[in-house]
Design a protein around this motif. Structure first.
Motif, PDB file in Angstrom:
ATOM      1  N   VAL B 278       0.840  -1.031   0.029  1.00 24.17           N
ATOM      2  CA  VAL B 278       0.151   0.120   0.126  1.00 24.17           C
ATOM      3  C   VAL B 278       0.748   1.243   0.150  1.00 24.17           C
ATOM      4  N   ALA B 279       1.814   1.324   0.896  1.00 25.90           N
ATOM      5  CA  ALA B 279       2.671   2.427   0.916  1.00 25.90           C
ATOM      6  C   ALA B 279       3.431   2.670  -0.319  1.00 25.90           C
ATOM      7  N   LEU B 280       3.703   1.481  -1.051  1.00 22.26           N
ATOM      8  CA  LEU B 280       4.542   1.778  -2.284  1.00 22.26           C
ATOM      9  C   LEU B 280       3.400   2.193  -3.515  1.00 22.26           C
ATOM     10  N   VAL B 281       2.328   1.699  -3.308  1.00 23.56           N
ATOM     11  CA  VAL B 281       1.160   2.262  -4.338  1.00 23.56           C
ATOM     12  C   VAL B 281       1.113   3.926  -3.950  1.00 23.56           C
ATOM     13  N   ILE B 282       0.978   4.235  -2.677  1.00 21.42           N
ATOM     14  CA  ILE B 282       0.826   5.449  -2.368  1.00 21.42           C
ATOM     15  C   ILE B 282       1.901   6.408  -2.782  1.00 21.42           C
ATOM     16  N   GLY B 283       3.150   5.965  -2.146  1.00 19.42           N
ATOM     17  CA  GLY B 283       4.202   6.670  -2.470  1.00 19.42           C
ATOM     18  C   GLY B 283       4.768   6.946  -3.956  1.00 19.42           C
ATOM     19  N   TYR B 284       4.933   5.878  -4.624  1.00 23.87           N
ATOM     20  CA  TYR B 284       5.524   5.677  -5.849  1.00 23.87           C
ATOM     21  C   TYR B 284       4.239   6.133  -6.822  1.00 23.87           C
ATOM     22  N   GLY B 285       2.803   5.711  -7.029  1.00 24.20           N
ATOM     23  CA  GLY B 285       1.892   6.044  -7.658  1.00 24.20           C
ATOM     24  C   GLY B 285       1.408   7.578  -7.487  1.00 24.20           C
ATOM     25  N   GLY B 286       1.199   8.015  -5.976  1.00 21.50           N
ATOM     26  CA  GLY B 286       1.212   9.486  -5.851  1.00 21.50           C
ATOM     27  C   GLY B 286       2.108  10.492  -6.398  1.00 21.50           C
ATOM     28  N   SER B 287       3.414  10.055  -6.306  1.00 20.90           N
ATOM     29  CA  SER B 287       4.269  11.032  -7.214  1.00 20.90           C
ATOM     30  C   SER B 287       4.265  10.837  -8.779  1.00 20.90           C
ATOM     31  N   LEU B 288       3.732   9.767  -9.150  1.00 21.45           N
ATOM     32  CA  LEU B 288       3.413   9.793 -10.645  1.00 21.45           C
ATOM     33  C   LEU B 288       2.177  10.638 -10.949  1.00 21.45           C
ATOM     34  N   VAL B 289       1.074  10.519 -10.103  1.00 24.31           N
ATOM     35  CA  VAL B 289      -0.098  11.346 -10.141  1.00 24.31           C
ATOM     36  C   VAL B 289       0.379  12.843 -10.272  1.00 24.31           C
ATOM     37  N   ALA B 290       1.009  13.254  -9.260  1.00 26.01           N
ATOM     38  CA  ALA B 290       1.661  14.415  -8.859  1.00 26.01           C
ATOM     39  C   ALA B 290       2.470  14.972 -10.196  1.00 26.01           C
ATOM     40  N   GLY B 291       2.959  13.912 -10.874  1.00 28.39           N
ATOM     41  CA  GLY B 291       3.745  14.360 -12.204  1.00 28.39           C
ATOM     42  C   GLY B 291       2.851  14.386 -13.413  1.00 28.39           C
ATOM     43  N   GLY B 292       1.862  13.983 -13.203  1.00 29.79           N
ATOM     44  CA  GLY B 292       0.893  14.074 -14.357  1.00 29.79           C
ATOM     45  C   GLY B 292       0.826  12.792 -15.097  1.00 29.79           C
ATOM     46  N   THR B 293       1.517  11.619 -14.894  1.00 28.31           N
ATOM     47  CA  THR B 293       1.682  10.496 -15.819  1.00 28.31           C
ATOM     48  C   THR B 293       0.844   9.406 -15.393  1.00 28.31           C
ATOM     49  N   LEU B 294      -0.177   9.751 -14.295  1.00 31.90           N
ATOM     50  CA  LEU B 294      -1.145   8.531 -14.080  1.00 31.90           C
ATOM     51  C   LEU B 294      -2.221   9.108 -13.115  1.00 31.90           C
ATOM     52  N   THR B 295      -3.514   8.581 -13.447  1.00 38.65           N
ATOM     53  CA  THR B 295      -4.759   9.054 -12.924  1.00 38.65           C
ATOM     54  C   THR B 295      -4.777   8.606 -11.691  1.00 38.65           C
ATOM     55  N   ILE B 296      -5.720   9.275 -10.629  1.00 36.23           N
ATOM     56  CA  ILE B 296      -6.050   8.853  -9.285  1.00 36.23           C
ATOM     57  C   ILE B 296      -6.749   7.633  -9.280  1.00 36.23           C
ATOM     58  N   GLY B 297      -7.437   7.280 -10.271  1.00 42.13           N
ATOM     59  CA  GLY B 297      -8.240   6.215 -10.334  1.00 42.13           C
ATOM     60  C   GLY B 297      -7.424   5.075 -10.074  1.00 42.13           C
ATOM     61  N   VAL B 298      -6.334   4.960 -11.049  1.00 44.07           N
ATOM     62  CA  VAL B 298      -5.769   3.926 -10.902  1.00 44.07           C
ATOM     63  C   VAL B 298      -5.027   3.645  -9.623  1.00 44.07           C
ATOM     64  N   ILE B 299      -4.523   4.495  -8.744  1.00 42.49           N
ATOM     65  CA  ILE B 299      -4.080   4.261  -7.469  1.00 42.49           C
ATOM     66  C   ILE B 299      -5.236   3.435  -6.728  1.00 42.49           C
ATOM     67  N   LEU B 300      -6.366   4.030  -7.029  1.00 43.71           N
ATOM     68  CA  LEU B 300      -7.770   3.304  -6.286  1.00 43.71           C
ATOM     69  C   LEU B 300      -7.809   1.820  -6.536  1.00 43.71           C
ATOM     70  N   ALA B 301      -7.619   1.881  -7.885  1.00 41.38           N
ATOM     71  CA  ALA B 301      -7.716   0.241  -8.230  1.00 41.38           C
ATOM     72  C   ALA B 301      -6.673  -0.641  -7.747  1.00 41.38           C
ATOM     73  N   PHE B 302      -5.419  -0.035  -7.629  1.00 41.42           N
ATOM     74  CA  PHE B 302      -4.527  -0.755  -7.190  1.00 41.42           C
ATOM     75  C   PHE B 302      -4.541  -0.985  -5.726  1.00 41.42           C
TER      76      PHE B 302
END
Lengths: 621, 590
Positions: B278-302
């Motif tokens: 979960v931490a990896l999803v939030i940390g890495y996924g979060g920074s990707l979202v902030a960077g604009g290369t990922l949508t928030i919904g993907v984090i949720l799905a993960f």
């Protein structure tokens, strides 16, 4: 799976049937406690008291565990709202580290919680189990006559095991889960009342589903257990009687018999599978559907700007965490119900008061000569059927008293009253003039040695079996006792000698050999009064002779009662008591140069009839 | 007094040394053979499993769609559609899970039933030699416990194994399709989890075996303590008894606490590894979202997938344990199923042309148990209708001879002929009609007295049952039982005395009405009056048929036509009872 029921031990019921007292053993398999739960819980709580500190610590870890479990969605919410969708993008790894940190602490707390609960449970059950076993040791023969070995065993082992689940896991797990479920509600309401309300509405449905499931699956599983038990006893019957099956060529009949139990087990099993597969997935499905509802309600809130996206995500995270606590709580309620039933069975034994115990003024007896007197003794096992009626009898020190009579006359009962295995109902028995009830049990039983008819040897070495009554006795004394019992040569001939284990793992002993080892055990005790219950299952003539010789030597210098089935023993008796239906039918005493035996033969009563029927063979050719 | 684990302890020891490589390939073929008849249902169950897994995997995708597609843009209508789709998924999910669970349960219950039936069939076809070696409890445990283990394995572990693999691979594929970078990072925690769970599982199994050993020791201890209670009390050794027990109980507690440490670690390991992902999803996924290369919904799905990912992973780590248990059980089951009857049915049974009359001839018979010769060179002939008594000291081989005559064993050398036909050439059922053995130890089935007598001849009417009882003078006492002929015999009805049981057994034999009767006189000493009755009953039973009485008391056989004396596995003399009376009593006095 439970092992097949143990064979009942000591099922001898002196007098007729009847003995309906409060025999334990009936009603096993009922999983529900019959009485109100409160007194049982109160009584169980007494066992917690000595470990109150530990128990409090455990409860504290439970509270902490629930609190820590609530934290991660909080962190996720903050991460989403402040970093991911917010401005502080750089902080996102900090939130991630926070999540991992929380879980590490939570893991530690959980470890403590689980270990401490096991510790408390084990300590309490250790105490209860030992108390129970100690109490069993105080209970008298009449209790063991009624109770089945298998039943008592399961009370001491599996019932206490169920309790360890109760003290160990059930309480703490239910507490943790309840705290968590309530905690989620509080958190959600604090965020947004609509979300809180949706959650609150879901709870009753979940509880209801768990209850429906439990209500249906329990009877079905009960049926599986019952049919499996039936199958087990059918199978046991067939296998135990395999010789008869083969003699009459009834193999296919036995297969059919087995098949009918096996079929009912099959249908019970399928029914259980049906109920389980219908209701077990319910929670998964419900949470799936619940997520849909939350997405809709929450999504609406997000669109309207009433809640943040982080809040919605945290809520779905909580939802995913509900599965385990709800299921676990259902399981633990079941454990609690079973524990109540188990405690009832345990307390039932603990509440049985020993019938035979030292009386307040009892004293030890020293320098016992061995004069035994029965005065107007009456006895009954169940309070209704008299087994002995007005028996009066005297044995002087060193005398040999033979007790004879048809089976069921009360012979064994008569001699069991001397070491107070049972107490007389009327009249009294005295040893050297002192009522046996006024002598301490230790002293009485130390002076009265008895070789029981059903020989029991412990599953240990021959040496330890002989020395059982006198721990720490010298090797020389053990051997002397074995010699007196005419068994030394045999033991000596074994490869491991006195160290040979008895039973399954060691030597297979014949009935006569077991009898003589048991006799050596009594001889080593060097009692003033010796009671011998001759074995009724006869061994071959050679062994019989050896046993008789052993009895002859063993009785020297002691007052001896022997329940005799054989002429050789009776002929030399100083007194012969002929019992019939619990009364003394004839009493033979030496008279005018004739032995007791001759006197009775001359009188032409029951003794002479029995004699001519039974002993004819020994006289033959 | 040291109380050890005994049999159970040894059994567990064997299992500790178990290696998966030792599972015989035959075991797998065995189980496949039992599942095959139900293959259609199994295939259907697998189909349903695929559907339910797909439904389960679709849910996080819907969440992603809801967040990215409708909530973030603010489209309420689309959101409502997604919510409805969720309900629809639920409507598919439940029946699929139900059907899958029910079908696999149904199959495994049938496998259990079939296996038990086949095992019993094999066991019943084995001779008394087999049953002498195998304890009743052992056979029962194979037919009940071992079969249950296998069934659990089929219905739970095997199905779950498949389901878990399906779920895990499905999740990995879907996650990879959503975002490969995040998938790789998220799965970083998997090796750690598998390694630590595998380690714990091994330790837990060892600890668990230890617990079982200690529990077995406690069980033995309690049994000894309770069964030996009268001895203990008669020798005033109660405190010693309690001490012994407390020692065992303490060891049991320590073993339990050792296991508790493992179990207490298992749960935190799961929590921490789950949270690592979960931490990896939030940390890495979060920074990707902030960077604009990922949508928030993907984090949720993960987050949804991580949740679904760990319980199969945990089960896969633990499945090895149940695989071991099932494999050990399968080996034991296989042993029984491979057994062949050791008293084989003759391929083409023979019968004398003029029918059977009951002439028994034993020619040069040798027999040994465990290589120890029991019978040597026995030669004997008994004419139709004759009564022959066989006497001799314990261990002379009398009972063995009786068992051989009823073909409970086959001789090593020599032959037994009935009217000139070797008993090995007579059909098994025919032989059971011809010869009835009344063994020394009476066994009555846990059934009514009536059914116990009828056991000798299932076709007999109630009337015939009672007539048989009358013949052996058992009718009177049976009628006086609380429920008469319907009273329970066997262990359940401790009502019957030893002598009475013997009479019922004799009535049972009479009802079978064989040409040749073999009576192994009971050694249990009954009181004089009962003994007289038994003797009379045996005489009645022998009337009109060839009878062999194994005698322990001279009085029983005074009226026999002839008497054979046995010693050390040989026949030393054959003559009339009166001739041999002297020898009999001399032997008895040795």
């Amino acid at each position: 799976m439970k092992p097949p029921e143990q064979k009942k031990a000591g099922a001898r019921t002196g007098g007729g049937g009847g003995g309906s007292g409060k025999a334990p053993g009936k009603g096993r398999g009922m999983e529900q406690a019959s009485g109100p739960a409160w007194p049982i819980l109160k009584r169980l709580s007494r066992y917690i008291r000595p470990h109150a500190g530990l128990f409090a610590a455990t409860a504290l870890t439970a509270v902490l565990a629930a609190a820590f479990e609530l934290l991660p969605p909080f962190l996720i919410r903050e991460a989403v709202d402040t970093s991911i969708t917010g401005d502080d993008g750089g902080l996102v790894w900090l939130w991630a580290a926070g999540l991992l940190g929380v879980s590490l602490v939570q893991g530690g707390v959980d470890f403590l919680r689980l270990y401490l609960t096991a510790l408390v449970g084990q300590k309490i059950v250790f105490r209860i189990r030992n108390d129970l076993f100690t109490h069993l040791n105080r209970l008298s023969f009449s209790f063991f006559d009624r109770a089945g070995t298998g039943d008592l065993m399961s009370r001491v082992t599996s019932d206490t095991d169920v309790l360890s689940m109760f003290f160990g896991r059930a309480g703490i797990i239910v507490l943790t889960n309840a705290l968590f479920l309530v905690g989620v509600m509080v958190v959600l309401f604090s965020w947004n009342w609509v979300l809180g309300a949706v959650y609150a509405a879901m709870m009753p449905v979940m509880v209801l589903a768990v209850r429906i499931y439990a209500g249906r699956v329990r009877p079905a599983m009960g049926r599986v257990r019952r049919t499996l038990g039936q199958l087990g006893s059918t199978l046991q019957g067939t296998l135990a009687g395999i010789a008869a099956v083969k003699v009459f060529g009834r193999e296919s009949f036995e297969e059919e018999r087995f098949d009918s139990s096996s079929s009912s087990n099959l249908s019970a099993g399928i029914e259980t599978a049906r109920i389980q597969s219908l209701w077990m997935p319910f929670m998964n499905v419900f949470i799936g559907i619940g997520t849909g509802i939350i997405l809709w309600v929450g999504g609406y809130g997000v669109i309207r700007g009433r809640i943040t996206l982080g809040t919605l995500i945290a809520f779905t995270a909580y939802l995913g965490m509900l599965l385990r606590p709800v299921r676990q709580t259902g399981m633990m309620m079941n454990v609690i119900m079973r524990s109540l039933a188990a405690s009832e069975r345990i307390f039932e034994v603990m509440d049985t008061t020993p019938e035979i115990a030292d009386t307040p003024g009892a004293v030890p007896l020293s320098n016992v000569e061995g004069r035994v007197e029965f005065r107007g003794v009456s006895f009954s096992y169940d309070g209704r059927n008299r087994v002995l009626e007005d028996v009066s009898l005297e044995a002087l020190p060193g005398e040999l008293v033979a007790v004879v009579g048809p089976s069921g006359a009360g012979k064994s009962t008569l001699v069991h009253l001397v070491p107070r295995f049972y107490d007389v109902r009327e009249g009294s028995i005295t040893l050297d003039g002192t009522d046996v009830r006024d002598i301490t049990l230790d002293s009485l039983r130390g002076n009265v040695g008895i070789a029981l008819q059903d020989v029991f040897l412990f599953d240990t070495s021959i040496r330890e079996n002989i020395a059982y009554g006198n721990p720490g006795v010298s090797e020389r004394k053990i051997e002397r006792a074995a010699r007196t019992a005419q068994i030394h040569d045999f033991i000596y001939s074994l490869p491991m000698g006195y160290g040979t284990p008895v039973g399954e793992r060691g030597v297979r002993l014949s009935g006569g050999q077991r009898q003589r080892i048991a006799l050596a055990r009594v001889i080593l005790q060097d009692p003033r009064v010796l009671i011998l219950d001759e074995p009724t299952s006869s061994v071959d003539a050679g062994t019989e002779r050896k046993l008789r010789d052993a009895f002859e030597v063993a009785r020297e210098g002691r007052t001896t009662f022997v329940i005799a089935h054989r002429l050789g023993t009776v002929m030399h008796a100083d007194r012969i008591v002929v019992l019939k239906d619990g009364r003394i039918e004839e009493l033979g005493l030496p008279e005018g140069g004739r032995t007791a035996h001759q006197v009775l033969m001359d009188s032409g009563g029951l003794y002479s009839t029995l004699y001519s029927l039974q002993f004819i063979e020994e006289q033959a050719p | 007094m040291t109380i050890r684990g005994g049999f159970m302890g040894r059994l567990q020891q064997e299992e500790t040394d178990f290696r998966l490589s030792r599972v015989r390939r035959g075991s797998l073929r065995l189980i496949a053979g039992y599942v095959r008849p139900y293959i259609g249902r199994m295939v259907f169950a697998v189909l349903l499993m695929i559907i339910s897994t797909a439904a389960s995997l679709a849910m996080p995708l819907l969440t992603k769609l809801a967040v990215d597609g409708y909530i973030v843009p603010g489209d309420l209508g689309g959101l409502t559609l997604v919510a409805l789709a969720y309900l629809l998924l639920g409507a598919v999910y439940w029946p699929a899970l139900y059907g899958q669970g029910y079908l696999s349960g149904w199959v495994s219950q049938h496998v259990v039933y079939d296996m038990r039936r086949d095992m019993l069939r094999k066991v019943l076809r084995r001779s008394l030699e087999f049953h002498r070696r195998e304890k009743v409890g052992q056979v029962m445990s194979r037919i009940t416990n071992d079969v249950n283990n296998v069934a659990d394995f089929v219905s739970t572990s095997l199905i779950n194994l498949f389901n878990d693999m399906l779920t895990v691979s499905g999740i990995v594929v879907v996650m990879a399709l959503l975002d490969l970078r995040l998938t790789l990072v998220t799965l970083l925690s998997v090796p750690v989890v598998v390694a630590s769970l595998g380690f714990l599982a091994r330790r837990m199994r060892q600890a668990y075996i230890h617990v079982q050993q200690e529990m077995a020791a406690v069980n033995t201890g309690v049994e000894q303590g309770v069964v030996g209670m009268k001895v203990t009390q008669s020798l005033s050794r109660e405190s010693f008894n309690v001490e012994q027990f407390e020692m065992l109980s303490l060891r049991n507690m320590k073993a339990n606490l050792k296991t508790a440490v493992m179990f207490a670690s298992l749960f935190p390991v799961m929590t921490i590894s789950n949270m690592l992902s979960v931490a990896l999803v939030i940390g890495y996924g979060g920074s990707l979202v902030a960077g604009g290369t990922l949508t928030i919904g993907v984090i949720l799905a993960f987050l949804g997938y991580v949740n679904r990912f760990y319980s199969p992973i945990r089960e896969l780590s633990l499945v090895y344990n149940s695989l071991q248990a099932a494999a050990a059980s399968l080996t034991r089951i296989g042993e029984y199923l491979e057994m062949e009857p050791d008293i084989p049915e003759p391929p083409d049974p023979e019968e004398p042309a003029e029918g059977f009359r009951g002439r028994l001839e034993i020619r040069d018979l040798d027999f040994s148990y465990d290589e120890e010769p029991i019978l040597r060179n026995i030669r004997l002939t008994v004419e139709p209708g004759e009564t022959l008594a066989v006497a001799g000291p314990t261990g002379a081989g009398k009972t063995t001879l009786a068992l051989l005559l009823a073909r409970m064993y086959d001789p090593a050398r020599g032959e037994i002929l009935i009217d000139g036909t070797d008993i090995r050439r007579i059909g098994n059922l025919k032989l059971r009609e011809l010869v009835t053995l009344v063994p020394q130890e009476t066994y009555l089935f846990p059934d009514t007295v009536r059914e116990n007598i009828r056991y000798g001849n299932p076709a007999a009417s109630d009337r015939e049952v009672e007539d048989a009882a009358k013949l052996v003078q058992a009718h009177e006492f049976i009628r006086n039982l609380p429920d008469g002929y319907e009273s329970q015999a066997g262990e359940a009805g401790a009502l019957l005395s030893g002598g009475q049981k013997q009479l019922v057994a004799l009535a049972r034999a009479v009802l079978a009405d064989p040409l040749i009767m073999i009576l192994d006189e009971t050694t249990a000493h009954v009181d004089a009056l009962t003994e007289k009755k038994l003797r009379e009953a045996m005489e009645e039973v022998s009337r009109g048929r060839t009878t062999i009485i194994i005698a322990h008391r001279f009085a029983t056989v005074r009226n026999a036509d002839r008497m054979a004396l046995m010693e050390d596995g040989r026949i030393t003399a054959v003559s009339t009872p009166s001739d041999l009376a002297q020898a009999f009593s001399k032997q008895a006095r040795q």
